[in-house]
Scaffold this motif. Structure first.
Motif, mmCIF file in Angstrom:
data_model
loop_
_atom_site.group_PDB
_atom_site.id
_atom_site.type_symbol
_atom_site.label_atom_id
_atom_site.label_comp_id
_atom_site.label_asym_id
_atom_site.label_seq_id
_atom_site.Cartn_x
_atom_site.Cartn_y
_atom_site.Cartn_z
ATOM 1 N N SER A 162 -12.210 6.458 -17.649
ATOM 2 C CA SER A 162 -12.096 6.283 -16.201
ATOM 3 C C SER A 162 -12.053 4.801 -15.829
ATOM 4 C CB SER A 162 -13.286 6.947 -15.495
ATOM 5 O OG SER A 162 -14.423 6.098 -15.552
ATOM 6 N N GLU B 182 -19.374 8.861 -20.671
ATOM 7 C CA GLU B 182 -19.685 9.601 -19.450
ATOM 8 C C GLU B 182 -19.110 10.996 -19.572
ATOM 9 O OE1 GLU B 182 -19.996 7.737 -15.413
ATOM 10 O OE2 GLU B 182 -18.053 8.764 -15.231
ATOM 11 N N LYS C 45 -13.884 3.368 -13.816
ATOM 12 C CA LYS C 45 -15.229 2.889 -13.465
ATOM 13 C C LYS C 45 -16.083 2.574 -14.685
ATOM 14 C CE LYS C 45 -15.388 4.706 -8.906
ATOM 15 N NZ LYS C 45 -16.150 4.153 -7.832
ATOM 16 N N ALA D 179 -14.059 -0.011 -18.767
ATOM 17 C CA ALA D 179 -13.193 0.905 -18.035
ATOM 18 C C ALA D 179 -11.882 1.106 -18.779
ATOM 19 C CB ALA D 179 -12.918 0.334 -16.646
ATOM 20 N N SER D 180 -11.250 2.245 -18.531
ATOM 21 C CA SER D 180 -9.962 2.542 -19.161
ATOM 22 C C SER D 180 -10.015 2.151 -20.632
ATOM 23 C CB SER D 180 -8.833 1.804 -18.431
ATOM 24 O OG SER D 180 -8.864 2.119 -17.057
ATOM 25 N N SER E 155 -15.657 4.496 -20.965
ATOM 26 C CA SER E 155 -15.022 5.764 -20.620
ATOM 27 C C SER E 155 -13.560 5.519 -20.297
ATOM 28 C CB SER E 155 -15.729 6.429 -19.426
ATOM 29 O OG SER E 155 -15.464 5.705 -18.239
#
Length: 185
Positions: free
Chosen positions: A122, A84, A124, A152-153, A120
């Motif tokens: 993030s 992303e 999300k 995520a993460s 990503s």
């Protein structure tokens, strides 16, 4: 497309150009999770595609575009693995989808089943990029599965350099669905 004697094929469109990216690991996990008898590969042509330009999209497009369209057309299904960037999918991936979506009516990805994955940093898991990829694929004429897998993460999701078991399980489930449901349609 496959014939009775060929194995089904899945082509991965990878939106990360980094050789050791988490999205590459996610894509490789997807390929490893394909059911027996299904062949898969990551396209290496995306970074070489020129920016989409209608003036280049003629009966004799650039050689790399012709080769990429043939690669997409030969696949039975697609996997899009996207990071992303600024809340959306990266330009290299959008550009590839643009080239594969033309010419309208006979596009290489027309009616092609597709699955979307994204990783990503993030919390999300590239959610916006995954949502955009599904939307762009639908508009371009492909048949994306609405269910996507997000990591995520991403840095924390690696266990000793490997993706965590729950992520591998989600990816395997999505790959099974990609091959089982859309290819049968």
């Amino acid at each position: 497309m496959t014939t009775a004697t060929d194995r089904p094929t899945v082509l991965v469109l990878l939106g990360s150009l980094r050789p050791d990216s988490t999205n590459r690991r996610l894509a490789e996990t997807a390929l490893a999770a394909l059911p027996d008898g299904v062949h898969g590969a990551i396209s290496t042509l995306l970074p070489s595609l020129p920016h989409y330009d209608q003036d280049l999209d003629t009966d004799t497009p650039p050689e790399v575009v012709r080769a990429f369209r043939e690669q997409v057309a030969a696949a039975d299904a697609l996997v899009v693995a996207t990071p992303e960037f600024n809340g959306s999918l990266p330009g290299v991936l959008k550009n590839a989808i643009d080239w594969a979506s033309r010419p309208r009516g006979t596009a290489a990805l027309a009616g092609k089943p597709a699955a979307v994955l994204g990783a990503s940093a993030s919390p999300k898991g590239a959610q916006w990029a995954r949502e955009d990829a599904v939307r762009v694929l639908q508009v371009a004429g492909a048949r994306p599965i609405e269910q996507t897998v997000g990591l995520a993460s991403a840095g924390a999701a690696l266990e000793g350099g490997e993706l965590a078991e729950d992520v591998r399980s989600q990816v395997a489930e999505l790959m099974g669905r990609l091959v089982r449901e859309p290819l049968a349609a």
